[in-house]
Design a protein around this motif. Structure first.
Motif, PDB file in Angstrom:
ATOM      1  N   ILE A 111       0.831  -1.206   0.000  1.00 44.48           N
ATOM      2  CA  ILE A 111       0.000   0.000   0.000  1.00 44.48           C
ATOM      3  C   ILE A 111       0.868   1.260   0.000  1.00 44.48           C
ATOM      4  N   ARG A 112       2.071   1.163   0.588  1.00 43.02           N
ATOM      5  CA  ARG A 112       2.912   2.339   0.782  1.00 43.02           C
ATOM      6  C   ARG A 112       3.996   2.472  -0.309  1.00 43.02           C
ATOM      7  N   LYS A 113       3.610   2.419  -1.538  1.00 48.23           N
ATOM      8  CA  LYS A 113       4.593   2.481  -2.622  1.00 48.23           C
ATOM      9  C   LYS A 113       5.022   3.915  -2.931  1.00 48.23           C
ATOM     10  N   LYS A 114       4.168   4.878  -2.624  1.00 48.14           N
ATOM     11  CA  LYS A 114       4.414   6.267  -3.021  1.00 48.14           C
ATOM     12  C   LYS A 114       4.607   7.158  -1.796  1.00 48.14           C
ATOM     13  N   ARG A 115       4.852   8.431  -2.058  1.00 49.31           N
ATOM     14  CA  ARG A 115       4.931   9.403  -0.957  1.00 49.31           C
ATOM     15  C   ARG A 115       3.561   9.621  -0.327  1.00 49.31           C
ATOM     16  N   TRP A 116       2.520   9.209  -1.019  1.00 49.07           N
ATOM     17  CA  TRP A 116       1.159   9.257  -0.515  1.00 49.07           C
ATOM     18  C   TRP A 116       0.664   7.820  -0.385  1.00 49.07           C
ATOM     19  N   TYR A 117      -0.037   7.529   0.683  1.00 46.03           N
ATOM     20  CA  TYR A 117      -0.657   6.208   0.782  1.00 46.03           C
ATOM     21  C   TYR A 117      -1.891   6.290   1.665  1.00 46.03           C
ATOM     22  N   ILE A 118      -2.747   5.284   1.536  1.00 49.74           N
ATOM     23  CA  ILE A 118      -3.984   5.252   2.305  1.00 49.74           C
ATOM     24  C   ILE A 118      -3.683   4.791   3.726  1.00 49.74           C
ATOM     25  N   GLU A 119      -4.100   5.597   4.682  1.00 48.08           N
ATOM     26  CA  GLU A 119      -3.945   5.259   6.092  1.00 48.08           C
ATOM     27  C   GLU A 119      -5.217   4.551   6.547  1.00 48.08           C
ATOM     28  N   GLY A 120      -5.048   3.399   7.177  1.00 48.09           N
ATOM     29  CA  GLY A 120      -6.231   2.676   7.609  1.00 48.09           C
ATOM     30  C   GLY A 120      -5.897   1.430   8.389  1.00 48.09           C
ATOM     31  N   PHE A 121      -6.878   0.557   8.485  1.00 52.16           N
ATOM     32  CA  PHE A 121      -6.774  -0.682   9.260  1.00 52.16           C
ATOM     33  C   PHE A 121      -6.841  -1.843   8.280  1.00 52.16           C
ATOM     34  N   GLU A 122      -5.706  -2.495   8.073  1.00 48.19           N
ATOM     35  CA  GLU A 122      -5.634  -3.587   7.108  1.00 48.19           C
ATOM     36  C   GLU A 122      -6.331  -4.828   7.649  1.00 48.19           C
ATOM     37  N   ARG A 123      -7.086  -5.480   6.769  1.00 44.67           N
ATOM     38  CA  ARG A 123      -7.792  -6.706   7.124  1.00 44.67           C
ATOM     39  C   ARG A 123      -7.136  -7.907   6.439  1.00 44.67           C
ATOM     40  N   PHE A 124      -7.087  -9.042   7.154  1.00 45.50           N
ATOM     41  CA  PHE A 124      -6.411 -10.238   6.666  1.00 45.50           C
ATOM     42  C   PHE A 124      -7.369 -11.419   6.702  1.00 45.50           C
ATOM     43  N   ASP A 125      -7.150 -12.381   5.791  1.00 47.74           N
ATOM     44  CA  ASP A 125      -7.886 -13.627   5.895  1.00 47.74           C
ATOM     45  C   ASP A 125      -7.154 -14.563   6.859  1.00 47.74           C
TER      46      ASP A 125
ATOM     47  N   ALA B 211      -9.838  -0.863   5.888  1.00 58.46           N
ATOM     48  CA  ALA B 211     -10.772   0.182   6.312  1.00 58.46           C
ATOM     49  C   ALA B 211      -9.997   1.498   6.354  1.00 58.46           C
ATOM     50  N   VAL B 212     -10.549   2.552   5.786  1.00 58.74           N
ATOM     51  CA  VAL B 212      -9.772   3.778   5.569  1.00 58.74           C
ATOM     52  C   VAL B 212     -10.144   4.878   6.551  1.00 58.74           C
TER      53      VAL B 212
ATOM     54  N   GLN C 268     -15.166   0.153  15.008  1.00 61.05           N
ATOM     55  CA  GLN C 268     -15.488  -1.254  15.241  1.00 61.05           C
ATOM     56  C   GLN C 268     -15.281  -2.019  13.939  1.00 61.05           C
ATOM     57  N   PRO C 269     -14.253  -2.862  13.856  1.00 63.33           N
ATOM     58  CA  PRO C 269     -13.987  -3.579  12.609  1.00 63.33           C
ATOM     59  C   PRO C 269     -15.192  -4.414  12.160  1.00 63.33           C
ATOM     60  N   GLU C 270     -15.533  -4.299  10.880  1.00 66.09           N
ATOM     61  CA  GLU C 270     -16.596  -5.098  10.286  1.00 66.09           C
ATOM     62  C   GLU C 270     -16.088  -5.724   8.992  1.00 66.09           C
ATOM     63  N   PRO C 271     -16.206  -7.054   8.851  1.00 68.00           N
ATOM     64  CA  PRO C 271     -16.725  -8.007   9.833  1.00 68.00           C
ATOM     65  C   PRO C 271     -15.805  -8.112  11.043  1.00 68.00           C
ATOM     66  N   PRO C 272     -16.272  -8.773  12.110  1.00 64.24           N
ATOM     67  CA  PRO C 272     -15.426  -8.916  13.302  1.00 64.24           C
ATOM     68  C   PRO C 272     -14.092  -9.587  12.978  1.00 64.24           C
ATOM     69  N   LEU C 273     -13.086  -9.320  13.807  1.00 62.91           N
ATOM     70  CA  LEU C 273     -11.759  -9.871  13.581  1.00 62.91           C
ATOM     71  C   LEU C 273     -11.785 -11.398  13.609  1.00 62.91           C
ATOM     72  N   ASN C 274     -11.019 -12.007  12.687  1.00 56.30           N
ATOM     73  CA  ASN C 274     -10.899 -13.461  12.697  1.00 56.30           C
ATOM     74  C   ASN C 274      -9.761 -13.889  13.624  1.00 56.30           C
ATOM     75  N   LYS C 275      -9.528 -15.190  13.724  1.00 62.48           N
ATOM     76  CA  LYS C 275      -8.535 -15.717  14.659  1.00 62.48           C
ATOM     77  C   LYS C 275      -7.133 -15.225  14.330  1.00 62.48           C
TER      78      LYS C 275
END
Length: 364
Positions: free
Chosen positions: A54-68, A77-78, A129-136
């Motif tokens: 996500i952070r390839k440039k001098r600008w990038y989206i700040e947020g909460f990364e979700r994982f499987d 989530a931004v 509040q993360p949606e969907p809820p956090l996985n394991k």
């Protein structure tokens, strides 16, 4: 020799004039802006790209990364867009680069109906509040890294990281500087206050961000080369550098966001002066949450905050002596004289227009 860098988080209103946070904005909404911004060669030597890309440039989206469950990034989530400068040996050059990058961001964002606005705390919600809820897998990751358990805080806060490094400092001295800046943080953060809104109305003080955040998250981070050099604390004072350019970096994280970049220049000069100063002896590994909350509510109207801010600014000015950056401190001296912050200006505007959105539109 000193080196400087700035990380500046930007919040937006969307084309309907609504605050563009995670509740009504997608990753794709902001990514279309990023896609139109330039990629500069060799930036990755100074600016960390990260695993998700996500952070390839001098600008990038700040947020909460979700994982499987396998650990693959599947969404983010931004909350806004962050601008990072490259490393400079001169404060003004860092400010110039930030100014140019912000101008480009504003122009590209306008093409998609987004307008940058100043805030350091989500003016409408204090809860993520993360949606969907956090996985394991996600829960395990957060438990492994204690600071990540405060992700719900950083998703509603906006602020800069002001980065300094000094070539000749030992690890011991770096950590000492980090402890020094952590101790004096509640006295210097009012210079940046810009978050007087919370839950859709005026907050009871000057910095909702500082009141909620500092103490639970770091005021200062020191980047070291090896794990053996870490000091255990929650929140963290030390962190292992992720790229060689981070080794020896002192990152001050407790300031509110500023829309007048001359204040960032002044604050970098202040931090530089505090690194050079040898008269201020107090130290802390963990930020004093209670004192930060007093500071957040009253700022320079609190006599102890005002007295110590004056003492610290004077010490920094003396330490800079004939350094050309000494003149950059002038806006801070004026704030102390008037005992006014950017939050006071935002409150006054709001009292005239009776609208948070209309107030935010008068920033930058």
């Amino acid at each position: 020799m000193f080196f400087f860098g700035i990380e500046h988080e930007v919040a937006f209103l969307n084309s309907k004039g609504k605050f563009a946070d995670f509740s009504r904005t997608t990753f794709a909404d902001f990514q279309q802006i990023i896609d139109q911004l330039p990629l500069y060669p060799n930036d990755e030597l100074q600016l960390r790209v990260g695993d998700a890309g996500i952070r390839k440039k001098r600008w990038y989206i700040e947020g909460f990364e979700r994982f499987d469950e396998s650990g693959k990034v599947i969404d983010c989530a931004v909350k806004g867009i962050e601008i990072r400068t490259t490393i400079h040996a001169d404060i003004q050059r860092a400010i110039n680069e930030l100014t140019t990058s912000f101008k480009l961001l504003r122009e590209m964002a306008a093409n998609f109906g987004f307008t940058p606005v100043l805030t350091s705390f989500n003016p409408y919600t204090s809860v993520f509040q993360p949606e969907p809820p956090l996985n394991k897998y996600e829960i395990k990751q957060l438990q492994t890294h204690p600071d990540e358990n405060t992700a719900t805080i950083y998703m509603v806060t906006y602020g800069p990281d002001l980065n300094l490094s000094f070539a000749d400092l030992s690890i011991e001295k770096l950590i000492d500087v980090g402890q020094k800046l952590t101790y004096y943080s509640p006295y210097i953060v009012p210079f940046s206050y810009s978050s007087p809104f919370s839950n859709g109305q005026l907050w009871e003080g000057l910095s909702a961000r500082t009141f909620i955040r500092t103490g639970r998250r770091s005021a200062t981070l020191v980047f070291v080369a090896e794990e053996e050099q870490l000091i255990k604390s929650v929140p963290s004072l030390t962190k292992v550098a992720r790229i060689p350019a981070e080794v020896g970096r002192i990152e001050f994280k407790a300031f509110d966001t500023c829309d007048d970049f001359r204040i960032y220049a002044a604050l970098l000069a202040l931090l530089k002066g505090l690194i050079l100063d040898e008269s201020l002896s107090e130290r802390a590994t963990i930020p004093d949450a209670n004192l930060h909350q007093i500071s957040a509510k009253f700022g320079f109207d609190h006599q102890d905050i005002f007295n110590n801010a004056t003492r610290i600014l004077n010490a920094a000015e003396i330490a800079l002596q004939d350094d050309p950056d000494r003149h950059l401190l002038q806006p801070l001296k004026q704030m102390l004289t008037e005992r006014k912050t950017r939050s006071h200006e935002l409150i006054k505007i709001f009292q005239n227009v009776s609208s948070i959105e209309a107030t935010l539109r008068q920033t930058y």
